[in-house]
Design a protein around this motif. Structure first.
Motif, PDB file in Angstrom:
ATOM      1  N   LEU A  88       0.833  -1.030   0.027  1.00  0.00           N
ATOM      2  CA  LEU A  88      -0.032  -0.064   0.065  1.00  0.00           C
ATOM      3  C   LEU A  88       0.937   1.242  -0.039  1.00  0.00           C
ATOM      4  O   LEU A  88       1.592   1.664   1.041  1.00  0.00           O
ATOM      5  N   ILE A  89       0.684   2.056  -1.077  1.00  0.00           N
ATOM      6  CA  ILE A  89       1.565   3.411  -1.150  1.00  0.00           C
ATOM      7  C   ILE A  89       0.048   4.332  -0.321  1.00  0.00           C
ATOM      8  O   ILE A  89      -0.820   4.332  -1.056  1.00  0.00           O
ATOM      9  N   GLU A  90       0.348   5.103   0.398  1.00  0.00           N
ATOM     10  CA  GLU A  90      -0.549   5.916   1.083  1.00  0.00           C
ATOM     11  C   GLU A  90       0.033   7.134   1.808  1.00  0.00           C
ATOM     12  O   GLU A  90       1.066   6.933   2.335  1.00  0.00           O
ATOM     13  N   HIS A  91      -0.574   8.462   1.382  1.00  0.00           N
ATOM     14  CA  HIS A  91      -0.327   9.502   2.030  1.00  0.00           C
ATOM     15  C   HIS A  91      -1.213   9.670   3.266  1.00  0.00           C
ATOM     16  O   HIS A  91      -0.642  10.468   4.171  1.00  0.00           O
ATOM     17  N   ASP A  92      -2.220   9.055   3.516  1.00  0.00           N
ATOM     18  CA  ASP A  92      -2.954   9.197   4.721  1.00  0.00           C
ATOM     19  C   ASP A  92      -2.516   8.349   5.790  1.00  0.00           C
ATOM     20  O   ASP A  92      -2.556   6.981   5.998  1.00  0.00           O
ATOM     21  N   MET A  93      -1.607   9.185   6.705  1.00  0.00           N
ATOM     22  CA  MET A  93      -0.858   8.498   7.729  1.00  0.00           C
ATOM     23  C   MET A  93      -1.712   7.804   8.864  1.00  0.00           C
ATOM     24  O   MET A  93      -1.294   6.526   9.123  1.00  0.00           O
ATOM     25  N   LYS A  94      -3.073   8.114   8.954  1.00  0.00           N
ATOM     26  CA  LYS A  94      -3.791   7.661  10.230  1.00  0.00           C
ATOM     27  C   LYS A  94      -4.221   6.188   9.415  1.00  0.00           C
ATOM     28  O   LYS A  94      -4.243   5.158  10.117  1.00  0.00           O
ATOM     29  N   LEU A  95      -4.728   6.267   7.978  1.00  0.00           N
ATOM     30  CA  LEU A  95      -4.893   4.878   7.666  1.00  0.00           C
ATOM     31  C   LEU A  95      -3.610   3.981   7.562  1.00  0.00           C
ATOM     32  O   LEU A  95      -3.841   2.825   7.975  1.00  0.00           O
ATOM     33  N   VAL A  96      -2.326   4.478   7.204  1.00  0.00           N
ATOM     34  CA  VAL A  96      -1.372   3.743   7.155  1.00  0.00           C
ATOM     35  C   VAL A  96      -0.888   3.147   8.659  1.00  0.00           C
ATOM     36  O   VAL A  96      -0.737   1.805   8.652  1.00  0.00           O
ATOM     37  N   MET A  97      -1.115   3.723   9.352  1.00  0.00           N
ATOM     38  CA  MET A  97      -0.814   3.606  11.110  1.00  0.00           C
ATOM     39  C   MET A  97      -1.687   2.786  11.463  1.00  0.00           C
ATOM     40  O   MET A  97      -1.338   1.662  12.199  1.00  0.00           O
ATOM     41  N   SER A  98      -2.826   2.588  10.976  1.00  0.00           N
ATOM     42  CA  SER A  98      -3.947   1.793  11.729  1.00  0.00           C
ATOM     43  C   SER A  98      -4.225   0.314  10.734  1.00  0.00           C
ATOM     44  O   SER A  98      -4.396  -0.666  11.489  1.00  0.00           O
ATOM     45  N   VAL A  99      -3.654   0.498   9.621  1.00  0.00           N
ATOM     46  CA  VAL A  99      -3.960  -0.802   8.996  1.00  0.00           C
ATOM     47  C   VAL A  99      -2.607  -1.588   8.455  1.00  0.00           C
ATOM     48  O   VAL A  99      -2.754  -2.774   8.396  1.00  0.00           O
ATOM     49  N   CYS A 100      -1.453  -1.147   8.479  1.00  0.00           N
ATOM     50  CA  CYS A 100      -0.227  -1.644   7.995  1.00  0.00           C
ATOM     51  C   CYS A 100       0.421  -2.457   8.959  1.00  0.00           C
ATOM     52  O   CYS A 100       0.526  -1.863  10.118  1.00  0.00           O
ATOM     53  N   ASP A 101       0.852  -3.601   8.764  1.00  0.00           N
ATOM     54  CA  ASP A 101       1.601  -4.519   9.824  1.00  0.00           C
ATOM     55  C   ASP A 101       3.037  -3.868   9.826  1.00  0.00           C
ATOM     56  O   ASP A 101       3.537  -3.510  11.023  1.00  0.00           O
ATOM     57  N   ARG A 102       3.714  -3.482   8.754  1.00  0.00           N
ATOM     58  CA  ARG A 102       4.981  -2.942   8.603  1.00  0.00           C
ATOM     59  C   ARG A 102       5.093  -2.017   7.485  1.00  0.00           C
ATOM     60  O   ARG A 102       3.960  -2.043   6.648  1.00  0.00           O
ATOM     61  N   VAL A 103       5.982  -1.068   7.823  1.00  0.00           N
ATOM     62  CA  VAL A 103       6.001   0.030   6.677  1.00  0.00           C
ATOM     63  C   VAL A 103       7.563   0.103   6.270  1.00  0.00           C
ATOM     64  O   VAL A 103       8.479   0.037   6.921  1.00  0.00           O
ATOM     65  N   LEU A 104       7.571   0.602   5.119  1.00  0.00           N
ATOM     66  CA  LEU A 104       8.712   0.940   4.307  1.00  0.00           C
ATOM     67  C   LEU A 104       8.883   2.303   4.123  1.00  0.00           C
ATOM     68  O   LEU A 104       7.796   3.010   3.380  1.00  0.00           O
ATOM     69  N   VAL A 105       9.712   3.130   4.465  1.00  0.00           N
ATOM     70  CA  VAL A 105       9.831   4.557   4.137  1.00  0.00           C
ATOM     71  C   VAL A 105      10.932   4.806   3.237  1.00  0.00           C
ATOM     72  O   VAL A 105      12.324   4.494   3.283  1.00  0.00           O
ATOM     73  N   LEU A 106      10.527   5.477   2.004  1.00  0.00           N
ATOM     74  CA  LEU A 106      11.552   5.993   1.097  1.00  0.00           C
ATOM     75  C   LEU A 106      11.943   7.310   1.180  1.00  0.00           C
ATOM     76  O   LEU A 106      11.090   8.223   1.395  1.00  0.00           O
ATOM     77  N   ASP A 107      13.055   7.867   0.954  1.00  0.00           N
ATOM     78  CA  ASP A 107      13.231   9.251   0.622  1.00  0.00           C
ATOM     79  C   ASP A 107      14.485   9.372  -0.395  1.00  0.00           C
ATOM     80  O   ASP A 107      15.296   8.845  -0.421  1.00  0.00           O
ATOM     81  N   TYR A 108      14.165  10.160  -1.433  1.00  0.00           N
ATOM     82  CA  TYR A 108      15.044  10.500  -2.453  1.00  0.00           C
ATOM     83  C   TYR A 108      15.463   8.895  -3.048  1.00  0.00           C
ATOM     84  O   TYR A 108      16.674   8.970  -3.265  1.00  0.00           O
TER      85      TYR A 108
END
Lengths: 381, 276
Positions: free
Chosen positions: B212-232
């Motif tokens: 899941l790519i998502e900007h809605d952090m509330k959704l990401v934090m509530s639904v995702c098991d793990r998260v990958l963060v990319l920058d540049y």
């Protein structure tokens, strides 16, 4: 591809009640079909009464229906703009001419040559399709236009070093269709009824036309037809959904080309003479106009377009001259010139007032409606 | 959320993608486990959609490899990737606008069905059975995402939220093992986003893994098991949502380096939720 009225399926559990398109027809539809069949059967005798030329014109109109239906697969279904379609017609025509004329002394029966012609045209279709797979829209149009010209120029010049096509003189004395001693090339008498040569072909063409229409409708309403429509709508999304766009596009080119090839073979046999002049760019444009004018993607619209663009110029040919004589007592403008002028004007007016074609497919029509009224994203449920 | 360790479904190693001199992705590694909802976040231009496009074969990768379900994915065409079981949606919705909602989903069934030209022309029994099954499956999927009432409407006439759901139904029709969603909540209001969240959980319950790519952090934090963060184009953090949220680098990426914490209160809600 209409799936019954909107709002019909509201319950999740409800199965899809409507039959697949074309499976069941009400009795009234059958009566209509029978009446149409009778009318079409009698038509050539009525036309013979007006003049035999009209039967020939009708035969050519049916041939244009084949061509337009074939091109509709490429342009209407798959959305690939092809400006060189007449090349396949030429390939089919020359295949027939070379295998059934004194040119090489070959006289194969037509039911062998027509499939061969379809196959060779199909090969040419793939030949055109393969290098143009990544092109769309105007770029594809330019390449296909070039392809059409290349084929014509080859037909015109392949008389040396080896005389394959007999160059600009064309090929003469092409065999008419024959089945077991029955030749389409001569009039036959049944009782007191004289069935002339063009009338023979008329019936043959009509039967093939019905088959081609059924084929087209079935293709459109299938897994393959949906894949073509998906490519037309959004190629990237189509690929992401697992559609092999390369194969599907080649298939569209090949199918369209085979239709053209068969039509070419029949043209060859009917005319008994062909030359490269019959396969010029204007013919490609004409067939494309039939598809666009009739309604891209709609099988019946395309037929209406083909019939209209075949008949109207002929009607004008016979009326423009006499009308001038009656009005002014002499011919002010060459009938040929004014005929094309009126024809062009009619096309422009059509495109202005019915941009989606005479019988637009439901899909196309809505596309143009929203294009005219921007901001109307919602529509009615 | 952590607990038992599930087997790996997608193993990405050293994924690199350049556009001219721009490094859209440099050496990105991650693993998605079966049955997981795996978030992919990062500021705009971080390379999230590029990663999607490389994964689904739309862009060729300049380096690295994907192993999906124990088979290599790199170098495959988009349709082959879909065949392997990766389906996706698009950030800017890409439905077949002039086809009905039902037809859109029916096209999704293409890759799992067989009928060819001859079947279409002859309409033999097998083709007709398949055709009916396609229609039935498509309709059931429409019902699953809740757009079945609009089955016969053109896709472009659907409301925005329904279009997003339709795109998910179309992707599900390809029977994916991994469903990659590119900003499915973009443009949705709070109610629609809540609906989306429960839909994501229902999809997971069907045994489909979600990226899941998502900007809605509330959704990401509530639904995702793990998260990958990319920058540049670089991976700056990976892990359970709660951990990533506290990561210094992530906070810096979202706020810009060296920014005082006091600034946080004046930033957009999206950023604030990422930071908190």
């Amino acid at each position: 591809m209409n799936h019954s009225a909107p709002g019909m399926k509201t319950s999740v559990a409800a199965p899809l009640a409507q039959p697949l398109p074309g499976v069941r027809r009400p009795a009234t539809a059958w009566i209509g079909i029978v009446l149409l069949a009778v009318a079409l059967a009698v038509l050539p005798f009525v036309l013979t009464g007006i003049g035999t030329a009209w039967v020939r014109i009708t035969n050519l109109a049916i041939l244009y229906c084949f061509l337009a239906l074939g091109l509709n697969i490429v342009v209407g279904f798959a959305g690939l703009l092809d400006l060189g379609y007449i090349a396949f017609y030429g390939v089919g025509a020359y295949t027939y001419a070379l295998l059934a004329s004194p040119h090489f002394g070959l006289h194969l029966p037509f039911w062998i040559i027509l499939p061969i012609g379809a196959l060779i045209a199909c090969l040419f279709g793939v030949l055109l399709g393969a290098p143009t797979l990544k092109l769309r829209g105007d770029y594809l149009a330019i390449v296909t236009l070039g392809f059409g010209e290349i084929v014509r120029i080859f037909l015109n010049n392949l008389s040396r070093p080896f005389n394959l096509t007999n160059g600009a003189q064309g090929i003469t004395l092409i065999d008419p269709f024959r089945i077991d001693g029955f030749t389409f090339g001569k009039p036959h008498t049944i009782g007191s009824l004289v069935v002339s040569t063009p009338v023979n072909y008329y019936y043959f063409l009509l039967i093939v036309l019905v088959a081609v229409i059924v084929l087209n409708l079935r293709l459109q309403n299938s897994r393959v037809g949906r894949a073509w429509e998906a490519i037309r709508e959004d190629e990237i999304a189509a690929r992401a959904m697992g559609i092999n766009t390369r194969n599907m596009k080649l298939l569209a080119f090949a199918m369209g080309a085979s239709f053209g090839g068969i039509a070419g073979g029949m043209f060859s046999a009917m005319q008994q003479f062909i030359s490269p002049e019959s396969f010029v760019l204007v013919e490609s444009i004409m067939v494309l106009s039939m598809v666009v004018l009739g309604g891209m993607g709609n099988v019946f619209g395309v037929i209406v377009g083909a019939l209209l663009l075949s008949y109207v110029p002929e009607v004008l040919r016979y009326t423009v001259g006499p009308a001038q004589m009656a009005l002014f007592g002499r011919t002010l403008i060459d009938p040929e010139v004014i005929r094309m002028l009126m024809f062009g004007l009619a096309l422009v007016l059509m495109m202005l007032f019915r941009p989606a074609g005479i019988l637009p497919s439901a899909v196309r029509k809505r596309e143009f409606e929203t294009a005219r009224r921007p901001g109307n994203g919602q529509g009615t449920p | 959320m952590t607990g038992e360790v599930r087997p790996v479904l997608l193993d990405a190693q050293g994924i690199t993608k350049r556009f001219g001199g721009v490094h859209a992705l440099s050496d990105v590694d991650f693993q998605i486990r079966r049955g997981e909802i795996y978030g992919l976040i990062g500021p705009n231009g971080a390379g999230k959609t590029s990663l999607f496009n490389v994964l689904t074969g739309i862009y060729p990768a300049d380096g690295g490899r994907f192993v999906f379900d124990d088979r290599p994915l790199i170098g495959l065409k988009p349709n082959e990737v879909a065949e392997h079981g990766v389906a996706r949606t698009f950030q800017n919705i890409r439905l077949f606008a002039n086809l009905s909602a039902l037809e859109n989903v029916m096209i999704g069934r293409h890759v799992r069905t067989r009928a060819g030209v001859f079947g279409a022309i002859l309409r033999d029994r097998r083709t007709m059975d398949e055709e009916r099954a396609i229609e039935k499956d498509a309709y059931e999927l429409l019902a699953f995402v809740g757009v079945h009432r609009r089955a016969n409407d053109l896709a472009k006439h659907l409301a925005y939220g329904d279009q997003r759901r339709l795109e998910i139904a179309r992707a599900l029709a390809t029977e994916p093992k991994l469903l990659a969603l590119d900003e499915p909540a973009a443009g949705m209001n709070a109610t629609e986003t809540a609906g989306l969240k429960s839909l994501l959980e229902q999809i997971r319950a069907r045994g489909v893994t979600i990226l899941l790519i998502e900007h809605d952090m509330k959704l990401v934090m509530s639904v995702c098991d793990r998260v990958l963060v990319l920058d540049y184009g670089k991976k700056i953090a990976e892990g359970p949502a709660a951990e990533v949220q506290r990561n210094e680098k992530v906070i810096a990426a979202y706020l810009g380096g060296g920014v005082e914490l006091a600034v946080r209160r004046r930033t957009s809600p999206e950023v604030r939720s990422a930071v908190q």
